[in-house]
Scaffold this active site. Structure first.
Site, PDB file in Angstrom:
ATOM      1  N   HIS A  55     -12.792  11.870  30.575  1.00  0.00           N
ATOM      2  CA  HIS A  55     -13.096  12.601  31.808  1.00  0.00           C
ATOM      3  C   HIS A  55     -13.519  14.041  31.523  1.00  0.00           C
ATOM      4  O   HIS A  55     -13.203  14.956  32.271  1.00  0.00           O
ATOM      5  CB  HIS A  55     -11.903  12.581  32.767  1.00  0.00           C
ATOM      6  CG  HIS A  55     -11.406  11.212  33.058  1.00  0.00           C
ATOM      7  ND1 HIS A  55     -11.974  10.403  34.001  1.00  0.00           N
ATOM      8  CD2 HIS A  55     -10.395  10.498  32.483  1.00  0.00           C
ATOM      9  CE1 HIS A  55     -11.341   9.245  34.039  1.00  0.00           C
ATOM     10  NE2 HIS A  55     -10.381   9.275  33.119  1.00  0.00           N
ATOM     11  N   SER A 157     -33.382  31.213  25.182  1.00  0.00           N
ATOM     12  CA  SER A 157     -33.967  31.573  26.475  1.00  0.00           C
ATOM     13  C   SER A 157     -34.478  33.002  26.341  1.00  0.00           C
ATOM     14  O   SER A 157     -34.139  33.711  25.395  1.00  0.00           O
ATOM     15  CB  SER A 157     -32.933  31.467  27.598  1.00  0.00           C
ATOM     16  OG  SER A 157     -31.988  32.501  27.501  1.00  0.00           O
TER      17      SER A 157
END
Length: 192
Positions: A55, A157
């Site tokens: 999870h 970026s």
């Protein structure tokens, strides 16, 4: 001249089945190569520790090699499905306008569109395995346990040049989603 009074499906559909067969042979070769590379990778990193998740929560220690063995198993199931579908692929043959002549398989004027669905299900299975693999790489990269290669001129970026975005995994995931979603088209065509 090629039709000699028969429907265009005689030419087109048999050609489509031949193309699908040849394409699946190409995919088979690439899948065998992938299985080989993943097997070597799994052995090489069998003792490298990493964290397992459930999870998306840290669960317990495992190894990179074990995770690679899980990827390998997924692609092995895809290979087995590919082999089966290849063994089942048959030409339409020459059927006439409504499929009334004897041939290699039971069909009407066209080959069963379920063949398209079965072939695409092989591709969608491979795409599912590839998507799972790419997500796992992203998890490992997040924890700095493994990283994708960083291209020579790649930047993270414009604002954060130090970032090492998992661009290959992102491309794998997006292409995989496209293939997985496309199987609905063949299922609808087959049903109609």
């Amino acid at each position: 001249i090629i039709h000699l009074g028969a429907t265009s499906c005689y030419v087109g559909d048999n050609t489509d089945v031949i193309i699908m067969h040849e394409a699946m042979l190409l995919i088979r070769r690439e899948l065998v190569n992938l299985l080989n590379v993943l097997a070597k990778f799994a052995v090489e990193y069998k003792d490298m520790p990493c964290l397992a998740f459930t999870h998306f929560q840290p669960a317990q220690p495992t190894t990179v090699g074990k995770r690679a063995a899980l990827w390998l198993n997924e692609f092995l199931m895809d290979f087995q499905n590919l082999e089966f579908q290849l063994s089942q692929l048959k030409l339409l043959g020459s059927k006439g306008t409504t499929g009334t002549q004897a041939s290699f398989m039971v069909s009407g004027q066209t080959y069963s569109r379920k063949i398209d669905s079965r072939v695409l299900s092989v591709l969608a299975g491979i795409a599912q395995s590839a998507h799972k693999f790419s997500n796992d790489i992203r998890l490992l990269q997040h924890m700095k346990e493994i990283e994708e290669p960083f291209e020579k001129h790649q930047i993270g970026s414009s604002a954060m040049a130090y970032k090492r975005n998992p661009m290959r995994s992102e491309r794998i995931a997006s292409l995989s989603r496209y293939i997985i979603a496309d199987i609905q088209n063949t299922a609808m065509t087959s049903g109609a």
